[in-house]
Write an enzyme that holds these catalytic residues in place. Sequence first.
Site, short mmCIF file in Angstrom:
data_model
loop_
_atom_site.label_atom_id
_atom_site.label_comp_id
_atom_site.label_asym_id
_atom_site.label_seq_id
_atom_site.Cartn_x
_atom_site.Cartn_y
_atom_site.Cartn_z
CG HIS A 157 -2.03 1.10 1.22
ND1 HIS A 157 -2.32 1.67 2.45
CD2 HIS A 157 -2.36 1.88 0.32
CE1 HIS A 157 -3.01 2.73 2.33
NE2 HIS A 157 -3.24 2.84 1.01
CG ASN A 175 -6.91 4.34 4.27
OD1 ASN A 175 -7.20 5.25 4.27
ND2 ASN A 175 -6.31 3.54 3.30
CD GLU A 191 -0.77 0.40 6.04
OE1 GLU A 191 -1.39 0.61 7.05
OE2 GLU A 191 -1.65 0.91 5.09
#
Length: 284
Positions: A140, A190, A152
Amino acid sequence: MEIKNIFVVGAGQMGNGIAQVSAQSGWNTVLYDINMDLVNKGLAVIEGNLKRNVSKGRMTEDEKEAIMKRLTPSVNLEDAAQADLVIEAIIENFDIKKKVFQQLDQITPDHAILATNTSSLPITQIAAVTKRPEKVIGMHFMNPVPVMKLVEIIRGLATSDEVYQIIEEASIKMGKTPVWCKDVPGFVSNRVLQVMINEALWELYEGVAPPENIDNIMKLGMNHPMGPLALADLIGLDTVLSILNVLYTGYGDPKYRPSPLLKQYVQAGWLGRKTGRGIYNYRS
């Protein structure tokens, strides 16, 4: 396994950024999308970024040209047949990703690693649609990819230690700092970020303050480089909504319930910077 060829699926905001850092790092990189207009648009963004680097003295014209030569456009998923690493960066929709990963599983060589740039969907669930779950991993990147240092890394239930190590090393070669986390909805980034963005949207919906004030309070009071509403526009309000829906479904916790205003903006097609209108108006 040595990575020589990288295949990036999706030439949009994230995909072209990933392709850029891949080519900058010396890898032969194929940038794929469903039509050549999208691919050419992505390549134009990359070339524009590199031209700015040349104008600022960060690289030479020859270096820019060498990077562009390592980029190959594609509208045929079969071109992934030579890939050592695939990085998928398409819409945040499991059904669409499922179809792509099933196809890639058939096309790519057995040794190839299939990585996803998903910002919230379970890696284990994506891996389960392939015959190589041990070679599927979350990679990510942050937006904008050429600038942000973090990757990530998310291991699925079956992801092997060897695959994790290869992706960690590849991230470092790209000039990134890899940080791992467990495979949970929203991961770390997130799960934290979208609550803040959603709360700012609720405040806007409730008339607590205008968007500029909400963003300035977070920038000046909390030392954030960008306010949560401006950041939502940069990410894309449709993507924000998709992530919140994944979090809300995954945890069943009302703190992830998307703001009605967010839903309304997405319904109106006001998705942020990419459409010229979101929380803010970028057309004027």
